[in-house]
Structure formats: structure tokens, C-alpha cells
Design an enzyme around this catalytic site. Structure first.
Site, mmCIF file in Angstrom:
data_model
loop_
_atom_site.group_PDB
_atom_site.id
_atom_site.type_symbol
_atom_site.label_atom_id
_atom_site.label_comp_id
_atom_site.label_asym_id
_atom_site.label_seq_id
_atom_site.Cartn_x
_atom_site.Cartn_y
_atom_site.Cartn_z
ATOM 1 N N HIS A 279 0.840 -1.199 0.000
ATOM 2 C CA HIS A 279 0.000 0.000 0.000
ATOM 3 C C HIS A 279 0.885 1.263 0.000
ATOM 4 O O HIS A 279 0.677 2.185 -0.795
ATOM 5 C CB HIS A 279 -0.926 -0.021 1.223
ATOM 6 C CG HIS A 279 -1.610 1.288 1.486
ATOM 7 N ND1 HIS A 279 -2.889 1.557 1.059
ATOM 8 C CD2 HIS A 279 -1.182 2.420 2.103
ATOM 9 C CE1 HIS A 279 -3.219 2.778 1.399
ATOM 10 N NE2 HIS A 279 -2.197 3.332 2.040
ATOM 11 N N GLU A 280 1.899 1.271 0.856
ATOM 12 C CA GLU A 280 2.799 2.433 0.908
ATOM 13 C C GLU A 280 3.537 2.611 -0.419
ATOM 14 O O GLU A 280 3.721 3.727 -0.903
ATOM 15 C CB GLU A 280 3.807 2.284 2.044
ATOM 16 C CG GLU A 280 3.198 2.290 3.437
ATOM 17 C CD GLU A 280 2.425 3.568 3.735
ATOM 18 O OE1 GLU A 280 2.826 4.642 3.260
ATOM 19 O OE2 GLU A 280 1.393 3.486 4.437
ATOM 20 N N HIS A 283 1.603 4.475 -2.965
ATOM 21 C CA HIS A 283 1.667 5.939 -2.912
ATOM 22 C C HIS A 283 2.817 6.470 -3.779
ATOM 23 O O HIS A 283 2.714 7.520 -4.394
ATOM 24 C CB HIS A 283 1.849 6.419 -1.474
ATOM 25 C CG HIS A 283 0.587 6.353 -0.664
ATOM 26 N ND1 HIS A 283 -0.579 6.928 -1.073
ATOM 27 C CD2 HIS A 283 0.322 5.781 0.537
ATOM 28 C CE1 HIS A 283 -1.522 6.717 -0.160
ATOM 29 N NE2 HIS A 283 -0.999 6.018 0.820
ATOM 30 N N GLU A 361 -5.634 7.217 -1.045
ATOM 31 C CA GLU A 361 -5.643 5.986 -0.241
ATOM 32 C C GLU A 361 -6.299 4.839 -1.003
ATOM 33 O O GLU A 361 -5.798 3.715 -0.996
ATOM 34 C CB GLU A 361 -6.355 6.214 1.098
ATOM 35 C CG GLU A 361 -5.626 7.158 2.045
ATOM 36 C CD GLU A 361 -4.180 6.774 2.292
ATOM 37 O OE1 GLU A 361 -3.879 5.570 2.344
ATOM 38 O OE2 GLU A 361 -3.342 7.683 2.413
HETATM 39 ZN ZN LIG Z 1 -1.895 5.308 2.590
#
Ligand SMILES: [Zn+2]
Length: 419
Positions: A279-280, A283, A361
Site C-alpha cells: 500500500h505504501e 503511494h 488511499e
Molecule cells: Zn496510505
């Protein structure tokens, strides 16, 4: 603009901000308390009623404290501006140190000190009463005050020279001083970004290379799959201060580091940690980090241009309760008033920032679902929500206004569609 108009505009904005904040907070409290008795069906199998109720109580207590904080900070703001606080400080300090650099720097420093002293009891209460009661606090009072002292010294070491440069530019660089200041500001931000991982963060925490070989291999494989280079995997002793867990990237370019809180590693399985990291990475891959940075720089340029204009307007000072000196040396004053008044007006664009952050997100979650099993991220999210006592039933309007992350239910719904 006539002085009175600006005063009225400022008062309306403060009242609207305080009213909106209190209204949203009371909605959030009512909504969370109203859903306290039942775990949402989506989480019925994974979260116990006791954990759900703990999250509700924690959210309500924290939100109540922010309501008091909102009123107190607004009172301090009005006291400093319209009731003559800054005016009195300016007279006292310029009488003592003059209107040169020293006097102006002292004025800015004193106003910053006042606002931090006002925040201190709230921070203390949050940490040693609320966090303590819910079992999150791991911090001794010694660490709490030591952190503040270190933060102040660090702020002075970086802030005072920067402030001097800005004041110097305001006085010497002509009508485009704000453009030069912006260049200095951007350079300064980059410098902090470079220095933070190796020089600043270690002042507050210990960082050790990740030792778990199996986890290391797993993460390195993930990074390779995503074509991502980082210079090291570190574990931070987050447990020294709090039981809340997290993971983040720091630094930029080839010097990027990945930092895991020891609290996160202790709680999640290897595949869940991998999913959180994916997930990071999302980004980065979706360029959120660079986009956010560019937006911040663009906004600060506009703000500095605005300050460049306002600092020339007598109504700006007088409208905020201060009489500027006729012989000059008002730059420190302009900075202080600008940074006191600005958040009041910027408050009303908060939902835009929150909206864009929530969109990011979702995108990062979608990326994670392409690189790892979406179910792993779902499991990790449920654990993190439970451990952090984050409410599963936030008020929709409160969420729309403030939440940088979509509520758990929405994130999980979307992730399960990828699974
Ligand atoms: Zn995030």
C-alpha cells in the site's frame, strides 16, 4: 479595504470556523455513541463487541477534548489579535530590543512560544489521561518533556536562522521578496527531507536494521517486483512512546528508507506486513508523494505572494488589532499576524485536501491488491483498526471534512472486490 471590513470578515471567519468545528465534533460524538451497542455487520465475525465499544469510548473522549481545545485556541487567537495581545507584545519588545532583526525575531519567537504553551496542557492530558486510560501510553513524563525540549531546540536551530533570512529578504530584496523567500523555503524543506532520516529522527527514536531474514526476503521480493529501490529496512522503537503501530517511507531519491514501528511487526503476520508495505509503495508508484509535495509548494508560493501584498496594507494590521510602526520594521509583525489569521481562512478548504487524500488511499489500496493478496491487507486493516481503537462507525459528514483515510468499511468493501 477599510479596516473595519477586514475585522468583521475575520470575526465572521473565526465564528464560522469554531461553529463548524464544534458542530462536526458533536455530530461525530453522537454518531459514534449511537452505534456503540452493535458491531457493524461487516465486522461481526472479526471484531468483538468489547473492542468496538472501547473504540467508541476512545473516539468520544478524544473528540470531546478537541472541542475544548477549539474554544481555547479561538479565545487565545482573539486575545492575541483583536484584544491587543500582539500589539502589547510588539510595543514591549520593540521598546526593549528595538525594531531591528533582534526585536522582530523575538516577537515571532514569543508568539510561537505562547501558542505552544497553550497546546501543552492538551497534549499532556491526551497522553497521560486518555491514551493512558485506553492502554496506549508507553511514555514516561520524562520522555514527554524531553521530547518537547528537543523539539524546541531543534525548532530554534532551524527556525531562527530561517526567520532571519526571511526577515532580511523582506527588508532587502525589494517587491519580489516573497519569490526569493519561496525559493529559500523550498530549499529548506528539501534540506529537512534529506536530513530527517539520518539526523533528526534518531534524536527521538532508535532505528535498527530489520533482522528478521524471512520478512526481509519477502519485502525485498516485493520491492523488486514493483521496481522500487530503497536503501534500507529499519525497525523503530515506537513502543517507547505508544502502542499505536505504523510503517512509513522516509528520505527521497536513492536514499529512501522503509521504517517499521516495532509495534506493527509484533502484531501483523509476514504477509500482512507485506500488504501494508505494498500500500505504501502504491503511494510512490501512483506519484502521490511527489504530487503532494508539488501542491504544497504551489500553495506556499500563493500564500507568500498574498503575504507580500498584505504586509503593505495598513488595514491588514489594524484590522487584526495592531498599529504598525510608521518608521518601519513591521516585517516580524506581518509574519505573526499572517500565520495567526491564515489557518482561520484555510480551514474552509480542509475538505478538499481530505478528499484528495482519501482518493489517494483508495488508489494505493488498489495498487496493493495487484501486488499482494487483497485479503491480507483487509486482515491487516482490521487488526490495526482494532489495536488503534479507531472507530468503525464515524459520522459521514465528519469523515468527509477531516478524514485523510476512507473509513475502514469503504476500504475493505473495495479491497474485497479486488480479491
Ligand atoms: Zn496510505
Amino acid at each position: 479595504m477599510p479596516t473595519l471590513y477586514f475585522t468583521v470578515l475575520f470575526v465572521i471567519a473565526v465564528v464560522a470556523m469554531v461553529g463548524t468545528k464544534l458542530w462536526l465534533a458533536s455530530r461525530q460524538i453522537r454518531f459514534v455513541a449511537g452505534h456503540r451497542e452493535q458491531v457493524p455487520s461487516q465486522f461481526a465475525g472479526t471484531i468483538q463487541l468489547s473492542a468496538h465499544q472501547r473504540a467508541a469510548d476512545y473516539t468520544v473522549e478524544r473528540t470531546r477534548l478537541t472541542m475544548i481545545e477549539v474554544v481555547v485556541s479561538a479565545a487565545v487567537l482573539i486575545g492575541l489579535t483583536l484584544l491587543g495581545g500582539v500589539q502589547a507584545l510588539d510595543l514591549a519588545i520593540s521598546g526593549w530590543l528595538g525594531r531591528g532583526y533582534l526585536g522582530q525575531i523575538a516577537l515571532v519567537a514569543v508568539v510561537i512560544a505562547i501558542t505552544s504553551v497553550v497546546d501543552l496542557p492538551f497534549d499532556y492530558y491526551r497522553q497521560f489521561v486518555i491514551e493512558q486510560r485506553f492502554g496506549f501510553n508507553r511514555m514516561s513524563k520524562r520522555i514527554f518533556f524531553l521530547d518537547r525540549i528537543k523539539g524546541t531546540l531543534l525548532g530554534a536551530a532551524f527556525g531562527l536562522p530561517l526567520l532571519f533570512v526571511v526577515l532580511w529578504l523582506m527588508n532587502q530584496a525589494g517587491s519580489l521578496w516573497w519569490l526569493w523567500t519561496w525559493i529559500v523555503w523550498v530549499t529548506f524543506q528539501m534540506l529537512v527531507l534529506v536530513l530527517y532520516p539520518s539526523f533528526i529522527a534518531p534524536l527521538f527514536n532508535k532505528f535498527e536494521p530489520l533482522k528478521d531474514e524471512a520478512l526481509k526476503n519477502r519485502i525485498e521480493a516485493l520491492m523488486k517486483r514493483c521496481g522500487f529501490a530503497a536503501k534500507g529496512l529499519f525497525v523503530m522503537d515506537g513502543s517507547r512512546r505508544s502502542a499505536h503501530g505504523n510503517a512509513y517511507f522516509t528520505g527521497f531519491g536513492a536514499a529512501k528508507r522503509i521504517v517499521f514501528f516495532d509495534t506493527l511487526l509484533a502484531r501483523l503476520s509476514g504477509s500482512e506486513i507485506e500488504a501494508v508495505l505494498a500500500h505504501e509503495l502504491g503511494h510512490f508508484k501512483r506519484r502521490h508523494v511527489i504530487k503532494r509535495m508539488l501542491v504544497t509548494f504551489a500553495i506556499s508560493l500563493v500564500m507568500l505572494a498574498l503575504l507580500g501584498w498584505l504586509s503593505q496594507c495598513v488595514w491588514f494590521y489594524e484590522g487584526l488589532g495592531v498599529r504598525p510602526s510608521l518608521i518601519g520594521g513591521n516585517s516580524g509583525l506581518a509574519l505573526v499576524l499572517f500565520f495567526l489569521a491564515l489557518p482561520v481562512f484555510l480551514f474552509f478548504v480542509t475538505p478538499l485536501g481530505s478528499l484528495s487524500s482519501r482518493k489517494h488511499e483508495f488508489e494505493a489500496d488498489a495498487f496493493a491488491a495487484t501486488q499482494t493478496d487483497a485479503q491480507d491487507l483487509v486482515n491487516a486493516l482490521v487488526k490495526l483498526y482494532e489495536d488503534n481503537a479507531s472507530t468503525l462507525t464515524p459520522d459521514p459528514l465528519y469523515t468527509a471534512f477531516y478524514y485523510s483515510h476512507p473509513p475502514a468499511s469503504q476500504r475493505i468493501d473495495r479491497l474485497l472486490r479486488h480479491a
